[in-house]
Design a protein around this motif. Structure first.
Motif, PDB file in Angstrom:
ATOM      1  N   ASP A  56      35.708  19.235 -10.405  1.00 15.05           N
ATOM      2  CA  ASP A  56      35.159  17.940 -10.811  1.00 15.05           C
ATOM      3  C   ASP A  56      36.245  16.889 -10.965  1.00 15.05           C
ATOM      4  N   GLU A 103      37.821  17.195 -16.737  1.00 12.55           N
ATOM      5  CA  GLU A 103      37.164  17.022 -15.446  1.00 12.55           C
ATOM      6  C   GLU A 103      37.027  15.544 -15.090  1.00 12.55           C
ATOM      7  N   ARG A 126      25.129  14.563 -17.768  1.00 20.51           N
ATOM      8  CA  ARG A 126      25.449  15.929 -17.368  1.00 20.51           C
ATOM      9  C   ARG A 126      26.485  16.514 -18.331  1.00 20.51           C
ATOM     10  N   ARG A 182      31.630  16.088  -4.590  1.00 18.67           N
ATOM     11  CA  ARG A 182      32.089  17.450  -4.284  1.00 18.67           C
ATOM     12  C   ARG A 182      31.133  18.177  -3.354  1.00 18.67           C
ATOM     13  N   ASP A 236      26.565  23.470 -18.721  1.00 20.29           N
ATOM     14  CA  ASP A 236      27.026  22.374 -17.862  1.00 20.29           C
ATOM     15  C   ASP A 236      25.886  22.017 -16.908  1.00 20.29           C
ATOM     16  N   LYS A 294      24.377  21.060 -10.726  1.00 18.54           N
ATOM     17  CA  LYS A 294      23.720  22.186 -11.404  1.00 18.54           C
ATOM     18  C   LYS A 294      22.423  21.689 -12.052  1.00 18.54           C
ATOM     19  N   ARG A 336      32.043  28.488 -21.737  1.00 18.64           N
ATOM     20  CA  ARG A 336      31.763  27.064 -21.539  1.00 18.64           C
ATOM     21  C   ARG A 336      30.308  26.803 -21.893  1.00 18.64           C
TER      22      ARG A 336
HETATM   23 MG    MG Z   1      32.998  21.196 -13.401  1.00 19.33          MG
END
Ligand code: MG
Ligand code: PEP
Length: 550
Positions: free
Chosen positions: A435, A411, A348, A445, A325, A330, A322
């Protein structure tokens, strides 16, 4: 007389043993007059140093996200501004515990005023304050108890700092009064392979030493059970563990329908010591770890080395990388995104490449170079894709770098609803349920109090998963799940029944998911999926499937 408590089973398995509750935060005694400010200041400074040292020790004993959180907490405890605020208050006549409390409160207000990620971190200050105040009062550190024998840990809820160094050899199960299926407690329990029940009202009223049984599948906790019952449950737990760990082979239903079982990792370190013989590869390689705590993006060579190290674990199989992110949960300092009023809805994931295309290009170049050194099949996917044009542009960039297989994560609800259109331009989809539930149910979350909304068993979530899986079937392209939901063995047959072709999770979760799939035919799975979709709420969906499987 045994009593029955009911919560949500979030990590399967049976356990039995005596309860030990988390030590509560220290109660502040009434304020007292300070007669020797210098001595009082020394007590406070020592208390901060003790809190810092304990947090640093805990950080050193852990890895990954827990380590980052603990390191950050120890740095706050060592902050000279905080210390100066405490000593100034003591000079003005406040005693050490109250000076600590007031200074942490002031710090908290400042952070909350800054908004965004820093405001979210304000809650961490309470944990540090409790530790420092306990040290100043000469009380034991609040947190995980150490009764000297294996125990069922009961708590209000568990924070990362509480659990980072929790010893699974001594903890038989986790039971919390608050929290939900995506809470930190649930994630931790699954990663440690501990049975866990969350949202269990009345659990904190069970006194230390009371014998209890815990069923992490049904969510039942029985208190005041006999010794015979404890022995019986332990025997059943051992049989169940043997059944689960005894399974082997690729993921498939009892009639042979394949569901690839794959791993979620953050770096090569997560693969050390893992038996890779029966896994189909890595379903989610989170690459953020390389970018954390830095002021500049990592260079090409550093990235090639890190990716090649992961690929080196596999001679065959698929590795889904991936791309970065960043943002929201994050945060990455070098991107300078901290001023956003709504980080989760901000720049993001893939959106970072709008203004900083070079970050994605360097990463794709590095992945391609590392991929050229392995015989494994390297796929690449983007996080936080909302529209088909985003998917199309991303796929083109991936292919421009000579990487043949490009996909996107689902997501955002718009991506789920348009899964069919996305699959016209990409080769696969991977559903990030963490997500997707955040955005579908409009529930942050990171907000533990909303964990019930973040439950992947929410029928609306299952319906979106079904939309994606149906689109995959129509396009004859893979659609996997790589969020926490993939590690729920009760949910696995439902996901397979909806048409999901890959489940990716932390290595610990894999044996139970493999066993769950092997216990049902594809027709069973489809029937269970139908039952879950028919219900009106998450608890009902879980109960309906449980009733048909146990
Ligand atoms: Mg995610
Ligand atoms: C997800 O959102 O489900 C996912 C797998 O990604 P992350 O948890 O890294 O955001």
């Amino acid at each position: 007389m045994p009593e029955e408590l009911r919560g949500i089973g979030v990590s399967p398995g049976l356990a039995a043993g005596p309860v030990a509750r988390m030590s509560p935060p220290p109660a502040l005694p009434p304020a007292r007059t300070v007669t020797d400010p210098e001595r009082e200041a020394a007590v406070a400074v020592r208390a901060l140093a003790t809190a810092e040292a304990r947090l640093r020790d805990r950080a050193a004993a852990t890895t990954g996200a827990a380590r980052d959180i603990l390191d950050a907490q120890s740095m706050i405890a060592a902050d000279p501004m905080l210390r100066d605020g405490v000593t100034a208050r003591i000079k003005d006549g406040t005693d050490a515990p109250h000076a600590l409390r007031d200074s942490f409160d002031e710090h908290r207000t400042t952070l909350e005023g800054l908004g965004g990620y820093l405001a979210e971190r304000a809650a961490d200050l309470d944990d540090i304050a409790h530790r420092a105040i306990a040290a100043a009062l000469g009380l034991p550190m609040p947190g995980v108890p150490e009764p000297g024998h294996p125990f069922v840990l009961v708590a209000d809820d568990l924070a990362p700092a509480d659990t980072a160094t929790l010893d699974p050899a001594n903890v038989l199960a986790l039971v919390t009064e608050r929290g939900g299926p995506t809470s930190h407690t649930a994630i931790l329990a699954r990663s440690l392979g501990l049975p866990a029940v969350v949202g269990c009202a009345g659990a904190l009223d069970v006194t230390d030493g009371t014998a209890v049984t815990v069923d992490g599948t049904t969510g039942m906790v029985h208190t005041g059970v006999s010794e015979d019952e404890v022995t019986l449950v332990r025997e059943r737990a051992a049989e169940e563990r043997a059944r689960i760990t005894g399974g082997s082979g690729p993921g498939r239903t009892s009639d042979g329908h394949p569901v690839d079982l794959m791993l979620n990792i953050g770096s090569a370190a997560d693969l050390v010591g893992v038996d890779l013989s029966d896994v189909a590869g890595v379903g989610l390689f989170r690459t953020e770890f390389l970018f954390l705590d830095r002021h500049d993006a990592p260079g090409l060579d550093e990235q090639v080395a890190a990716y090649a190290e992961v690929f080196g674990f596999f001679e065959q199989g698929t590795i889904v990388v991936r791309t970065l992110d960043a943002g929201a949960d994050k945060p990455l300092p070098f991107l300078g995104l901290s001023g956003e009023p709504n980080p989760a809805l901000g720049v993001r994931g893939l959106r970072v490449s709008r203004d900083r295309p070079e970050i994605l290009d360097t990463q794709l170049k590095a992945i391609a170079l590392a991929a050229s050194q392995t015989t494994a099949d390297v796929w690449v996917m983007a996080p936080m894709v909302a529209t088909r044009p985003e998917a199309e542009v991303f796929a083109a960039r991936v292919r421009d770098h000579g990487l043949p297989t490009a996909g996107v994560m689902v997501e955002v609800p718009s991506a789920a609803l348009h899964a069919g259109r996305l699959l016209e331009v990409v080769d696969f989809l991977s559903i990030g349920t963490n997500d997707l539930s955040q955005y579908t149910l409009a529930a942050d979350r990171q907000t533990g109090a909303l964990a019930d909304l973040l439950d992947p068993w929410q029928p609306a979530m299952l319906e979106l998963v079904g939309v994606c899986a149906a689109a995959g079937k129509a396009a004859a392209k893979p659609v996997g799940v790589c969020g926490e939901a993939a590690a729920d063995p009760l949910l696995a047959p439902v996901l397979a029944g909806l048409g999901i072709t890959k489940l990716s999770m932390s290595p610990r979760g894999l044996p139970a998911v493999r066993a769950a799939l092997a216990g049902h035919t594809l027709a069973d799975c489809e029937r269970l999926a139908g039952r879950a979709l028919q219900t009106g709420d998450a608890a009902g969906a879980r109960a309906a499937v449980l009733a048909e499987t146990s």
